[in-house]
Scaffold this motif. Sequence first.
Motif, PDB file in Angstrom:
ATOM      1  N   ASP A 152       0.810  -1.216   0.136  1.00 23.21           N
ATOM      2  CA  ASP A 152       0.074   0.004   0.067  1.00 23.21           C
ATOM      3  C   ASP A 152       0.942   1.076   0.122  1.00 23.21           C
ATOM      4  OD1 ASP A 152      -2.383  -1.254   0.017  1.00 23.21           O
ATOM      5  OD2 ASP A 152      -2.478  -1.214   2.108  1.00 23.21           O
ATOM      6  N   LEU A 153       2.048   1.132   0.676  1.00 23.99           N
ATOM      7  CA  LEU A 153       2.723   2.416   0.953  1.00 23.99           C
ATOM      8  C   LEU A 153       4.002   2.851  -0.337  1.00 23.99           C
ATOM      9  CD1 LEU A 153       3.482   2.058   4.672  1.00 23.99           C
ATOM     10  CD2 LEU A 153       1.820   3.241   3.648  1.00 23.99           C
ATOM     11  N   PHE A 154       4.388   1.669  -0.672  1.00 23.11           N
ATOM     12  CA  PHE A 154       5.428   2.000  -1.595  1.00 23.11           C
ATOM     13  C   PHE A 154       5.200   1.420  -3.121  1.00 23.11           C
ATOM     14  CE2 PHE A 154       7.161   1.796   2.706  1.00 23.11           C
ATOM     15  CZ  PHE A 154       7.909   2.933   2.577  1.00 23.11           C
ATOM     16  N   GLY A 155       4.078   0.818  -3.214  1.00 23.10           N
ATOM     17  CA  GLY A 155       3.735   0.394  -4.598  1.00 23.10           C
ATOM     18  C   GLY A 155       3.561  -1.220  -4.592  1.00 23.10           C
ATOM     19  N   ARG A 156       1.982  -1.794  -5.133  1.00 26.24           N
ATOM     20  CA  ARG A 156       1.936  -2.999  -5.167  1.00 26.24           C
ATOM     21  C   ARG A 156       2.757  -3.705  -6.360  1.00 26.24           C
ATOM     22  NH1 ARG A 156      -2.843  -0.115  -4.730  1.00 26.24           N
ATOM     23  NH2 ARG A 156      -3.667  -0.064  -2.817  1.00 26.24           N
ATOM     24  N   ARG A 157       2.708  -2.848  -7.494  1.00 31.39           N
ATOM     25  CA  ARG A 157       3.220  -3.457  -8.672  1.00 31.39           C
ATOM     26  C   ARG A 157       4.731  -3.733  -8.664  1.00 31.39           C
ATOM     27  NH1 ARG A 157       6.304  -1.007 -13.048  1.00 31.39           N
ATOM     28  NH2 ARG A 157       5.527  -1.788 -15.123  1.00 31.39           N
ATOM     29  N   ARG A 158       5.630  -2.535  -7.730  1.00 28.70           N
ATOM     30  CA  ARG A 158       6.977  -2.958  -7.502  1.00 28.70           C
ATOM     31  C   ARG A 158       7.114  -3.965  -6.436  1.00 28.70           C
ATOM     32  NH1 ARG A 158       9.353   2.568  -4.811  1.00 28.70           N
ATOM     33  NH2 ARG A 158       8.491   3.252  -7.012  1.00 28.70           N
ATOM     34  N   LEU A 159       6.105  -4.121  -5.534  1.00 30.51           N
ATOM     35  CA  LEU A 159       6.428  -5.375  -4.627  1.00 30.51           C
ATOM     36  C   LEU A 159       5.849  -6.666  -5.556  1.00 30.51           C
ATOM     37  CD1 LEU A 159       7.043  -6.130  -1.764  1.00 30.51           C
ATOM     38  CD2 LEU A 159       4.739  -5.911  -1.263  1.00 30.51           C
ATOM     39  N   PHE A 160       5.206  -6.674  -6.262  1.00 30.77           N
ATOM     40  CA  PHE A 160       4.865  -7.772  -7.014  1.00 30.77           C
ATOM     41  C   PHE A 160       6.072  -8.273  -7.769  1.00 30.77           C
ATOM     42  CE2 PHE A 160       3.134  -9.916 -10.944  1.00 30.77           C
ATOM     43  CZ  PHE A 160       2.601 -10.925 -10.289  1.00 30.77           C
ATOM     44  N   LEU A 161       6.742  -7.467  -8.758  1.00 25.56           N
ATOM     45  CA  LEU A 161       7.638  -7.667  -9.549  1.00 25.56           C
ATOM     46  C   LEU A 161       8.941  -7.999  -8.716  1.00 25.56           C
ATOM     47  CD1 LEU A 161       7.199  -5.052 -12.074  1.00 25.56           C
ATOM     48  CD2 LEU A 161       6.609  -7.509 -12.078  1.00 25.56           C
ATOM     49  N   GLY A 162       9.254  -7.373  -7.559  1.00 22.84           N
ATOM     50  CA  GLY A 162      10.294  -7.811  -6.743  1.00 22.84           C
ATOM     51  C   GLY A 162      10.159  -9.239  -6.161  1.00 22.84           C
ATOM     52  N   GLY A 163       8.896  -9.549  -5.662  1.00 26.21           N
ATOM     53  CA  GLY A 163       8.748 -11.006  -5.155  1.00 26.21           C
ATOM     54  C   GLY A 163       8.713 -11.932  -6.137  1.00 26.21           C
ATOM     55  N   ILE A 164       8.329 -11.655  -7.424  1.00 29.34           N
ATOM     56  CA  ILE A 164       8.486 -12.601  -8.510  1.00 29.34           C
ATOM     57  C   ILE A 164       9.852 -13.032  -8.883  1.00 29.34           C
ATOM     58  CG2 ILE A 164       8.299 -13.228 -10.758  1.00 29.34           C
ATOM     59  CD1 ILE A 164       5.697 -13.682  -9.320  1.00 29.34           C
ATOM     60  N   ALA A 165      10.597 -11.689  -9.003  1.00 29.77           N
ATOM     61  CA  ALA A 165      12.073 -12.111  -8.954  1.00 29.77           C
ATOM     62  C   ALA A 165      12.830 -12.558  -8.026  1.00 29.77           C
ATOM     63  CB  ALA A 165      12.760 -10.560  -9.242  1.00 29.77           C
ATOM     64  N   LEU A 166      12.550 -12.520  -6.636  1.00 26.57           N
ATOM     65  CA  LEU A 166      12.954 -13.209  -5.644  1.00 26.57           C
ATOM     66  C   LEU A 166      12.698 -14.850  -5.768  1.00 26.57           C
ATOM     67  CD1 LEU A 166      14.566 -13.556  -2.788  1.00 26.57           C
ATOM     68  CD2 LEU A 166      12.182 -12.459  -1.760  1.00 26.57           C
ATOM     69  N   LEU A 167      11.553 -15.106  -6.137  1.00 26.98           N
ATOM     70  CA  LEU A 167      10.897 -16.348  -6.276  1.00 26.98           C
ATOM     71  C   LEU A 167      11.919 -16.984  -7.218  1.00 26.98           C
ATOM     72  CD1 LEU A 167       9.017 -18.728  -5.855  1.00 26.98           C
ATOM     73  CD2 LEU A 167       7.614 -17.640  -7.862  1.00 26.98           C
ATOM     74  N   GLY A 168      12.123 -16.309  -8.330  1.00 24.56           N
ATOM     75  CA  GLY A 168      13.091 -17.067  -9.343  1.00 24.56           C
ATOM     76  C   GLY A 168      14.238 -17.215  -9.058  1.00 24.56           C
ATOM     77  N   VAL A 169      14.921 -16.327  -8.110  1.00 22.63           N
ATOM     78  CA  VAL A 169      16.498 -16.319  -7.557  1.00 22.63           C
ATOM     79  C   VAL A 169      16.282 -17.606  -6.820  1.00 22.63           C
ATOM     80  CG1 VAL A 169      18.265 -15.408  -6.576  1.00 22.63           C
ATOM     81  CG2 VAL A 169      17.036 -13.921  -8.308  1.00 22.63           C
ATOM     82  N   SER A 170      15.528 -17.505  -5.644  1.00 24.59           N
ATOM     83  CA  SER A 170      15.435 -18.472  -4.619  1.00 24.59           C
ATOM     84  C   SER A 170      15.261 -20.018  -5.324  1.00 24.59           C
ATOM     85  CB  SER A 170      14.590 -17.981  -3.426  1.00 24.59           C
ATOM     86  OG  SER A 170      13.381 -18.237  -4.092  1.00 24.59           O
ATOM     87  N   SER A 171      14.485 -20.154  -6.188  1.00 31.37           N
ATOM     88  CA  SER A 171      14.028 -21.314  -6.825  1.00 31.37           C
ATOM     89  C   SER A 171      15.353 -21.779  -7.426  1.00 31.37           C
ATOM     90  CB  SER A 171      12.857 -21.271  -7.585  1.00 31.37           C
ATOM     91  OG  SER A 171      11.741 -20.867  -6.996  1.00 31.37           O
ATOM     92  N   LEU A 172      16.110 -21.075  -8.266  1.00 26.64           N
ATOM     93  CA  LEU A 172      17.129 -21.435  -8.884  1.00 26.64           C
ATOM     94  C   LEU A 172      18.231 -21.772  -7.762  1.00 26.64           C
ATOM     95  CD1 LEU A 172      19.032 -21.836 -11.541  1.00 26.64           C
ATOM     96  CD2 LEU A 172      19.760 -19.264 -11.198  1.00 26.64           C
TER      97      LEU A 172
END
Length: 488
Positions: free
Chosen positions: A86-106
Amino acid sequence: MTRHPRTGPPDSPPATSGGMTGRERWILAVLLTASFTLAVDFSILNVALPLIGRDVGFALPDLQWIATSFALAAAGFTLLFGRIADLFGRRRLFLGGIALLGVSSLAGGIAGSPPVLLAARVGQGLATAAVVPAALSLLTTSFREGPARDRALGLNGALMAAGFTTGAILGGVLADLLSWRWAFFVNVVVAAAVLLVAPAVLREPPRAGRPRLDVPGAVTVTAGLLALVYGLTLAGERSWTDPAALVWLAAAAVLLAAFVRIERRAGAPLVPVRILRRPAVGIGNLAGLLAFATETSLVFLLTLYLQKVLGYSALVAGLSFAVLGAGTVLGGLLGPRVVGRLGGAGAICAGLVVQAAATAPLIFLGPGSSWMPVLLAVTFVGGVANLTAIVGFMVTATSGLPDGEQGLATGLATMSQQIGITLGIPVMSAIVAARIGSPGGGEAVAEVLSGISTAITANTALCLAAALLVALALRPARRTGVSAGATT
């Protein structure tokens, strides 16, 4: 009683009966793909745990940390990340979370030691805590309150339910045909695809002003949730009288009480107390927690029945739940129609009452395989009803709030889901263990069956109690433009 106006993005087109626009379909596809993938992650490694332990070097008692490390991060940080969205941007957090998912899964896919694998699972849990509330708040702010949002939430619920079932099946298939490491590598491919499409599809208006984060509130609620989930996990693995479990649960109570005190005094609280006082939010989330707790714990009880009483293999027991999975998917699709007729609170009540009616016959399960047709039929009906209640919960808990608080609302809803999943199994397990551990009891089939029957009775009663609570507190009514229960 005040009705809140519908909320939606400034550029949202008026809701029509003609269906979604092309852009809305793309938004839905991106968000549902992410939600489905994260739902799969909850269960995809369970079947392969022995293989992972052998290949990576986990001792048998330590295997549970592969699941626990994920659950701790996912549940402990979801409310914090929901508010950050809510405070810093849903789109930004969504994309950052998806990137973290990819890196941690690798990292998990190439892990050669327990610390690396556990770090990867923590990363996946943090990604889940970031992506799920961000995706849900992007979904609720991309579709106006009403049939369009209800349909989107129903599809989200159906795919998440399908993800839990698919994860168990897919994990076994990948482990047998390829390697358990592909349970991680699949996420890398999905994350890359989402990151390729999402930036062009997801939009969010710029934020005015400089947001402030309630740091003391963030620290206490995150530490409190971590202590709560860990305490519940210990209680389920050991017992509810285990000293370590009691210490962690007591610490959780102290930290969460401190959080409430901090929020009452904070100038920019992480969770405004006024939101928690809204019946639709407070009661809706409690009902959602119980909906998740009853259904996931019922799966645990039926797993005991199928393996300990009927003597079926783990594979056969797992496949038996495909019928339940089909029911939950159907419930996710039918849920929006029920919400449209009865409102969100009405859908919760109807779903939980039907779920209780479907669960009740399982109290009388016997030691013979002739009960299987009954089990399959009623678990299918119960799955439909449970997802109908969950769709009603999501609609109720997110209705009547402005866009600026949707991340908080979906964060609370996701937290309720996580705690419900974590709480249900230890409670039902304790009921079964109490019967087996009673004087003269043992692990004979009769004692196990008696314990399961007692726990299923408690499960049925919880469904009815939750339905009664919602009926009394939210006064379900037919829908008249907004979800029933979205009142102050």
